[in-house]
Design a protein around this motif. Structure first.
Motif, mmCIF file in Angstrom:
data_model
loop_
_atom_site.group_PDB
_atom_site.id
_atom_site.type_symbol
_atom_site.label_atom_id
_atom_site.label_comp_id
_atom_site.label_asym_id
_atom_site.label_seq_id
_atom_site.Cartn_x
_atom_site.Cartn_y
_atom_site.Cartn_z
ATOM 1 N N PHE A 1 34.617 11.083 -23.273
ATOM 2 C CA PHE A 1 33.676 11.785 -22.812
ATOM 3 C C PHE A 1 33.768 11.628 -20.948
ATOM 4 N N PRO A 2 33.213 13.766 -20.764
ATOM 5 C CA PRO A 2 34.011 13.543 -19.749
ATOM 6 C C PRO A 2 33.195 12.048 -18.189
ATOM 7 N N LEU A 3 33.806 11.816 -17.119
ATOM 8 C CA LEU A 3 33.155 10.749 -16.438
ATOM 9 C C LEU A 3 31.555 11.667 -15.505
ATOM 10 N N ASN A 4 30.606 12.270 -16.589
ATOM 11 C CA ASN A 4 29.184 12.193 -15.639
ATOM 12 C C ASN A 4 28.102 11.017 -16.438
ATOM 13 N N LEU A 5 27.155 10.385 -15.445
ATOM 14 C CA LEU A 5 26.666 9.418 -15.359
ATOM 15 C C LEU A 5 24.905 10.706 -15.396
ATOM 16 N N GLU A 6 24.904 11.560 -15.098
ATOM 17 C CA GLU A 6 23.531 11.694 -15.091
ATOM 18 C C GLU A 6 22.975 12.502 -16.191
ATOM 19 N N HIS A 7 21.678 12.024 -16.437
ATOM 20 C CA HIS A 7 20.957 11.850 -17.344
ATOM 21 C C HIS A 7 20.988 13.125 -18.027
ATOM 22 N N GLY A 8 20.927 12.766 -19.709
ATOM 23 C CA GLY A 8 21.570 14.118 -20.363
ATOM 24 C C GLY A 8 22.463 14.147 -20.354
ATOM 25 N N SER A 9 23.672 13.439 -19.931
ATOM 26 C CA SER A 9 25.145 13.319 -20.511
ATOM 27 C C SER A 9 25.359 12.462 -21.672
ATOM 28 N N ASP A 10 26.880 13.020 -21.672
ATOM 29 C CA ASP A 10 27.063 12.650 -23.493
ATOM 30 C C ASP A 10 27.715 10.828 -22.745
ATOM 31 N N LEU A 11 27.406 11.198 -22.557
ATOM 32 C CA LEU A 11 28.308 9.168 -21.729
ATOM 33 C C LEU A 11 27.462 8.580 -21.306
ATOM 34 N N ARG A 12 26.754 9.048 -20.488
ATOM 35 C CA ARG A 12 25.069 8.439 -20.609
ATOM 36 C C ARG A 12 23.996 7.778 -21.857
ATOM 37 N N ASN A 13 24.024 9.129 -22.697
ATOM 38 C CA ASN A 13 23.448 8.505 -23.992
ATOM 39 C C ASN A 13 24.293 7.347 -24.623
ATOM 40 N N VAL A 14 25.295 8.048 -24.281
ATOM 41 C CA VAL A 14 26.186 6.942 -25.506
ATOM 42 C C VAL A 14 25.840 5.225 -25.019
ATOM 43 N N LEU A 15 25.903 5.615 -23.686
ATOM 44 C CA LEU A 15 26.097 4.183 -23.138
ATOM 45 C C LEU A 15 23.948 3.447 -23.451
ATOM 46 N N THR A 16 23.483 4.643 -23.246
ATOM 47 C CA THR A 16 21.663 4.149 -23.759
ATOM 48 C C THR A 16 21.897 3.505 -24.597
ATOM 49 N N ARG A 17 22.475 3.825 -25.945
ATOM 50 C CA ARG A 17 22.242 3.377 -26.531
ATOM 51 C C ARG A 17 23.258 2.315 -26.808
ATOM 52 N N LEU A 18 24.393 1.357 -26.561
ATOM 53 C CA LEU A 18 25.265 1.017 -26.318
ATOM 54 C C LEU A 18 24.218 -0.502 -25.656
ATOM 55 N N LEU A 19 23.875 -0.222 -24.260
ATOM 56 C CA LEU A 19 23.562 -1.125 -23.329
ATOM 57 C C LEU A 19 22.325 -1.554 -23.437
ATOM 58 N N GLY A 20 21.410 -0.380 -24.080
ATOM 59 C CA GLY A 20 19.662 -0.351 -24.204
ATOM 60 C C GLY A 20 19.040 0.510 -23.048
ATOM 61 N N LYS A 21 18.403 1.139 -22.992
ATOM 62 C CA LYS A 21 17.287 1.200 -21.531
ATOM 63 C C LYS A 21 16.915 0.825 -20.536
ATOM 64 N N GLN A 22 16.667 -1.008 -20.741
ATOM 65 C CA GLN A 22 16.429 -1.757 -19.783
ATOM 66 C C GLN A 22 17.657 -1.753 -18.891
ATOM 67 N N ALA B 1 18.468 1.002 -16.604
ATOM 68 C CA ALA B 1 17.589 0.529 -15.897
ATOM 69 C C ALA B 1 17.537 0.155 -14.448
ATOM 70 N N GLU B 2 18.180 -0.911 -15.030
ATOM 71 C CA GLU B 2 19.111 -2.102 -13.591
ATOM 72 C C GLU B 2 19.681 -1.960 -13.190
ATOM 73 N N LEU B 3 20.669 -0.758 -13.965
ATOM 74 C CA LEU B 3 22.218 -0.288 -13.058
ATOM 75 C C LEU B 3 22.006 0.621 -12.089
ATOM 76 N N SER B 4 20.611 0.845 -12.377
ATOM 77 C CA SER B 4 20.178 2.370 -11.520
ATOM 78 C C SER B 4 20.726 1.909 -10.015
ATOM 79 N N GLY B 5 21.597 3.323 -9.416
ATOM 80 C CA GLY B 5 21.426 3.058 -7.757
ATOM 81 C C GLY B 5 22.940 2.287 -8.091
ATOM 82 N N GLY B 6 23.250 1.444 -8.805
ATOM 83 C CA GLY B 6 24.177 0.273 -8.809
ATOM 84 C C GLY B 6 25.520 1.319 -9.098
ATOM 85 N N GLU B 7 26.947 0.138 -9.545
ATOM 86 C CA GLU B 7 28.017 0.654 -9.964
ATOM 87 C C GLU B 7 28.115 0.446 -11.325
ATOM 88 N N ILE B 8 28.537 0.544 -12.504
ATOM 89 C CA ILE B 8 28.554 0.196 -14.267
ATOM 90 C C ILE B 8 30.024 0.042 -13.821
#
Length: 138
Positions: A70-91, A94-101
Motif C-alpha cells: 500500500f502507498p504509505l498514506n494514512l489519510e481517511h479513505g486511503s487503502d492503508l487506513r481502511n485495512v488498518l481500521t479492519r485489523l485494529l478496529g475503529k477504537q 481513534a486512540e492513535l489519532s494525532g500520534g504515531e503508529i
C-alpha cells in the motif's frame, strides 16, 4: 567427570519459502512489515508491505507467503487506513489519532486473506503466477 563432546547430527532445517499459492481464501497472520520506497514520475513514494504467512492445507511444511502493498498514506479513505481500521478496529485508530503508529506491532495479527493471481505481459518468463493478497478481513 566425562564431558560429552559429540554433537548431534540432526539439525532443524528452516522452512522453505513458498509463493505458489492457489487462489482462494486462507487464514493467515502478518509475518513481516516492510517499509519500501519506489521511484515514480513525481519522485520517491513510500509504501508499506504486509507479508502474510498463510495456512495452506497440504503445504504445512513450507513458509507460505503472500504480500499486500500500500502507498504509505494514512489519510481517511486511503487503502492503508481502511485495512488498518479492519485489523485494529475503529477504537484503536481513534486512540492513535494525532500520534504515531508502530507498524512492527502489526506482526502476528491474524486475518482472513483472499489470494488472487495477477497476469502480466511477462507471465511466459515465470513458471508460476504472481500471487497477491486481494482482500484482508478479520
Amino acid at each position: 567427570m566425562k564431558i560429552n563432546t559429540v554433537r548431534p547430527l540432526k539439525v532443524q532445517m528452516p522452512k522453505e519459502h513458498n509463493y505458489r499459492i492457489e487462489e482462494g481464501k486462507y487464514r493467515a497472520h502478518i509475518h513481516k512489515v516492510v517499509r519500501t520506497s519506489r521511484q515514480t514520475g513525481n519522485g520517491c513514494m513510500d509504501n508499506l508491505r504486509l507479508v502474510f504467512e498463510l495456512n495452506v492445507p497440504g503445504r504445512e511444511k513450507f513458509l507460505n507467503l503472500a504480500k499486500a502493498e500500500f502507498p504509505l498514506n494514512l489519510e481517511h479513505g486511503s487503502d492503508l487506513r481502511n485495512v488498518l481500521t479492519r485489523l485494529l478496529g475503529k477504537q484503536a485508530m481513534a486512540e492513535l489519532s494525532g500520534g504515531e503508529i508502530d507498524f512492527e506491532k502489526l506482526v502476528g495479527i491474524e486475518a482472513d486473506v483472499e489470494i488472487e493471481h495477477i497476469i502480466t505481459k511477462k507471465r511466459d518468463n515465470y513458471d508460476y503466477p504472481f500471487v497477491q493478497v486481494r482482500d484482508i478481513q478479520l
